[in-house]
Design a protein around this motif. Structure first.
Motif, PDB file in Angstrom:
ATOM      1  N   LYS A  56       0.827  -1.248  -0.062  1.00 17.14           N
ATOM      2  CA  LYS A  56       0.088  -0.101  -0.048  1.00 17.14           C
ATOM      3  C   LYS A  56       0.672   1.206  -0.047  1.00 17.14           C
ATOM      4  O   LYS A  56       0.583   2.234  -0.717  1.00 17.14           O
ATOM      5  CB  LYS A  56      -0.882   0.108   1.312  1.00 17.14           C
ATOM      6  N   HIS A  57       1.921   1.190   0.729  1.00 17.23           N
ATOM      7  CA  HIS A  57       2.729   2.347   0.737  1.00 17.23           C
ATOM      8  C   HIS A  57       3.338   2.885  -0.550  1.00 17.23           C
ATOM      9  O   HIS A  57       3.147   3.843  -1.041  1.00 17.23           O
ATOM     10  CB  HIS A  57       4.195   2.049   1.386  1.00 17.23           C
ATOM     11  N   TRP A  58       3.760   1.948  -1.494  1.00 14.82           N
ATOM     12  CA  TRP A  58       4.285   2.023  -2.500  1.00 14.82           C
ATOM     13  C   TRP A  58       3.117   2.429  -3.607  1.00 14.82           C
ATOM     14  O   TRP A  58       3.506   3.176  -4.711  1.00 14.82           O
ATOM     15  CB  TRP A  58       5.154   0.944  -3.298  1.00 14.82           C
ATOM     16  N   ARG A  59       1.759   1.878  -3.576  1.00 13.48           N
ATOM     17  CA  ARG A  59       0.872   2.095  -4.451  1.00 13.48           C
ATOM     18  C   ARG A  59       0.601   3.654  -4.200  1.00 13.48           C
ATOM     19  O   ARG A  59       0.295   4.259  -5.167  1.00 13.48           O
ATOM     20  CB  ARG A  59      -0.257   1.290  -3.991  1.00 13.48           C
ATOM     21  N   TYR A  60       0.791   4.158  -3.022  1.00 17.59           N
ATOM     22  CA  TYR A  60       0.578   5.613  -2.751  1.00 17.59           C
ATOM     23  C   TYR A  60       1.809   6.288  -3.446  1.00 17.59           C
ATOM     24  O   TYR A  60       1.368   7.578  -3.852  1.00 17.59           O
ATOM     25  CB  TYR A  60       0.507   5.765  -1.242  1.00 17.59           C
ATOM     26  N   HIS A  61       2.904   5.893  -3.070  1.00 16.75           N
ATOM     27  CA  HIS A  61       4.042   6.823  -3.360  1.00 16.75           C
ATOM     28  C   HIS A  61       4.637   6.648  -4.730  1.00 16.75           C
ATOM     29  O   HIS A  61       5.457   7.476  -5.332  1.00 16.75           O
ATOM     30  CB  HIS A  61       5.230   6.543  -2.315  1.00 16.75           C
ATOM     31  N   GLU A  62       4.636   5.383  -5.514  1.00 18.97           N
ATOM     32  CA  GLU A  62       4.891   5.331  -6.967  1.00 18.97           C
ATOM     33  C   GLU A  62       4.845   6.545  -7.804  1.00 18.97           C
ATOM     34  O   GLU A  62       5.593   7.023  -8.480  1.00 18.97           O
ATOM     35  CB  GLU A  62       4.584   4.123  -7.276  1.00 18.97           C
ATOM     36  N   PRO A  63       3.372   6.851  -7.807  1.00 21.11           N
ATOM     37  CA  PRO A  63       3.178   7.966  -8.864  1.00 21.11           C
ATOM     38  C   PRO A  63       3.595   9.314  -8.469  1.00 21.11           C
ATOM     39  O   PRO A  63       4.329  10.089  -9.232  1.00 21.11           O
ATOM     40  CB  PRO A  63       1.546   8.230  -8.682  1.00 21.11           C
ATOM     41  N   ILE A  64       3.975   9.571  -7.306  1.00 27.28           N
ATOM     42  CA  ILE A  64       4.968  10.626  -6.634  1.00 27.28           C
ATOM     43  C   ILE A  64       6.303  10.409  -7.178  1.00 27.28           C
ATOM     44  O   ILE A  64       6.805  11.258  -7.823  1.00 27.28           O
ATOM     45  CB  ILE A  64       4.957  10.818  -5.411  1.00 27.28           C
ATOM     46  N   TYR A  65       6.870   9.261  -6.896  1.00 22.37           N
ATOM     47  CA  TYR A  65       8.266   8.931  -7.484  1.00 22.37           C
ATOM     48  C   TYR A  65       8.269   9.103  -9.148  1.00 22.37           C
ATOM     49  O   TYR A  65       9.154   9.654  -9.541  1.00 22.37           O
ATOM     50  CB  TYR A  65       8.438   7.553  -7.194  1.00 22.37           C
ATOM     51  N   ARG A  66       7.376   8.623  -9.689  1.00 23.66           N
ATOM     52  CA  ARG A  66       7.360   8.686 -11.201  1.00 23.66           C
ATOM     53  C   ARG A  66       7.338  10.076 -11.768  1.00 23.66           C
ATOM     54  O   ARG A  66       8.080  10.505 -12.749  1.00 23.66           O
ATOM     55  CB  ARG A  66       6.344   7.831 -11.957  1.00 23.66           C
ATOM     56  N   GLU A  67       6.506  10.960 -11.019  1.00 20.46           N
ATOM     57  CA  GLU A  67       6.771  12.451 -11.271  1.00 20.46           C
ATOM     58  C   GLU A  67       7.724  13.168 -11.203  1.00 20.46           C
ATOM     59  O   GLU A  67       8.250  13.991 -12.016  1.00 20.46           O
ATOM     60  CB  GLU A  67       5.222  13.228 -10.842  1.00 20.46           C
ATOM     61  N   CYS A  68       8.381  12.650  -9.935  1.00 22.08           N
ATOM     62  CA  CYS A  68       9.759  13.260  -9.655  1.00 22.08           C
ATOM     63  C   CYS A  68      10.785  13.091 -10.963  1.00 22.08           C
ATOM     64  O   CYS A  68      11.334  13.845 -11.242  1.00 22.08           O
ATOM     65  CB  CYS A  68      10.375  12.746  -8.246  1.00 22.08           C
ATOM     66  N   LEU A  69      10.826  11.847 -11.101  1.00 26.48           N
ATOM     67  CA  LEU A  69      11.720  11.383 -12.373  1.00 26.48           C
ATOM     68  C   LEU A  69      11.288  12.170 -13.540  1.00 26.48           C
ATOM     69  O   LEU A  69      12.375  12.669 -14.474  1.00 26.48           O
ATOM     70  CB  LEU A  69      11.634  10.043 -12.764  1.00 26.48           C
ATOM     71  N   ARG A  70      10.186  12.252 -13.868  1.00 26.98           N
ATOM     72  CA  ARG A  70       9.566  13.111 -15.286  1.00 26.98           C
ATOM     73  C   ARG A  70      10.071  14.518 -15.156  1.00 26.98           C
ATOM     74  O   ARG A  70      10.374  14.984 -16.233  1.00 26.98           O
ATOM     75  CB  ARG A  70       8.045  13.315 -15.104  1.00 26.98           C
ATOM     76  N   VAL A  71      10.012  15.272 -13.786  1.00 30.00           N
ATOM     77  CA  VAL A  71      10.125  16.576 -13.810  1.00 30.00           C
ATOM     78  C   VAL A  71      11.770  16.862 -13.747  1.00 30.00           C
ATOM     79  O   VAL A  71      12.249  18.058 -14.022  1.00 30.00           O
ATOM     80  CB  VAL A  71       9.615  17.368 -12.538  1.00 30.00           C
ATOM     81  N   LEU A  72      12.676  16.011 -13.496  1.00 27.45           N
ATOM     82  CA  LEU A  72      14.148  16.046 -13.282  1.00 27.45           C
ATOM     83  C   LEU A  72      14.686  16.322 -14.850  1.00 27.45           C
ATOM     84  O   LEU A  72      14.225  15.495 -15.808  1.00 27.45           O
ATOM     85  CB  LEU A  72      14.895  14.953 -12.888  1.00 27.45           C
ATOM     86  N   GLN A  73      15.668  17.245 -14.654  1.00 29.51           N
ATOM     87  CA  GLN A  73      16.322  17.430 -16.094  1.00 29.51           C
ATOM     88  C   GLN A  73      17.329  16.396 -16.356  1.00 29.51           C
ATOM     89  O   GLN A  73      17.877  15.488 -15.318  1.00 29.51           O
ATOM     90  CB  GLN A  73      17.085  18.737 -16.015  1.00 29.51           C
ATOM     91  N   PRO A  74      17.688  15.871 -17.418  1.00 26.98           N
ATOM     92  CA  PRO A  74      18.924  14.974 -17.743  1.00 26.98           C
ATOM     93  C   PRO A  74      20.086  15.380 -16.730  1.00 26.98           C
ATOM     94  O   PRO A  74      20.429  16.440 -16.525  1.00 26.98           O
ATOM     95  CB  PRO A  74      19.208  15.021 -19.111  1.00 26.98           C
ATOM     96  N   GLY A  75      20.526  14.253 -15.887  1.00 25.64           N
ATOM     97  CA  GLY A  75      21.632  14.402 -15.131  1.00 25.64           C
ATOM     98  C   GLY A  75      21.043  15.097 -13.783  1.00 25.64           C
ATOM     99  O   GLY A  75      21.888  15.348 -13.073  1.00 25.64           O
ATOM    100  N   GLY A  76      20.012  15.206 -13.544  1.00 26.34           N
ATOM    101  CA  GLY A  76      19.290  15.744 -12.158  1.00 26.34           C
ATOM    102  C   GLY A  76      19.217  14.750 -11.201  1.00 26.34           C
ATOM    103  O   GLY A  76      19.745  13.433 -11.560  1.00 26.34           O
TER     104      GLY A  76
END
Length: 112
Positions: A56-76
Motif C-alpha cells: 500500500k505504501h508503494w501504491r501511494y508513493h509510486e506515482p509521486i516517484y514517477r513524477e519526480c523522475l519526469r520533472v528532473l532534467q537529464p543528469g538531475g
C-alpha cells in the motif's frame, strides 16, 4: 501548468504540484516519503494511508516517484528518503538506481 516556478517555494500536495511542473525542468528533487508509513501513525489529516503495509505504501508513493523522475532534467538528482523497514523492497521500487542505506541498518542492507 505552473508559470514562473523558478526560485519559488511551494507548499502543496506533492503529486498535484509535480504534475503541474514541466517535464525536465528541475535540477534536483529532495524528498522524504511520509514519516510514519512504517509505524502506522496518524497525521493531522488522518491515518497513514499505508498503515505500515509496503504494498500500500508503494501504491501511494509510486506515482509521486514517477513524477519526480519526469520533472528532473537529464543528469538531475533525486534523493528519496525512505523508512528502513522497506529496504528489502528497494530493488523492485527503485530498479537500477543507486540506493544508500544507513550503516546502523546493516543487517537489512542491500547486497553489495
Amino acid at each position: 501548468m505552473i508559470e514562473n516556478f523558478i526560485n519559488k517555494v511551494f507548499h502543496s500536495d506533492a503529486l498535484a504540484l509535480l504534475r503541474a511542473l514541466p517535464s525536465a525542468s528541475i535540477d534536483a528533487v529532495i524528498t522524504d516519503a511520509m514519516y510514519g508509513t512504517s509505524k502506522k501513525c496518524q497525521y493531522e489529516w488522518g491515518v497513514d494511508p499505508a498503515k505500515g503495509d509496503p504494498v500500500k505504501h508503494w501504491r501511494y508513493h509510486e506515482p509521486i516517484y514517477r513524477e519526480c523522475l519526469r520533472v528532473l532534467q537529464p543528469g538531475g538528482v533525486l534523493a528519496w528518503g525512505q523508512g528502513a523497514k522497506f529496504v528489502p523492497h528497494f530493488p523492485r521500487w527503485f530498479s537500477n538506481h543507486r540506493v544508500w542505506t544507513l550503516t546502523r541498518f546493516a543487517n537489512t542492507a542491500l547486497p553489495a
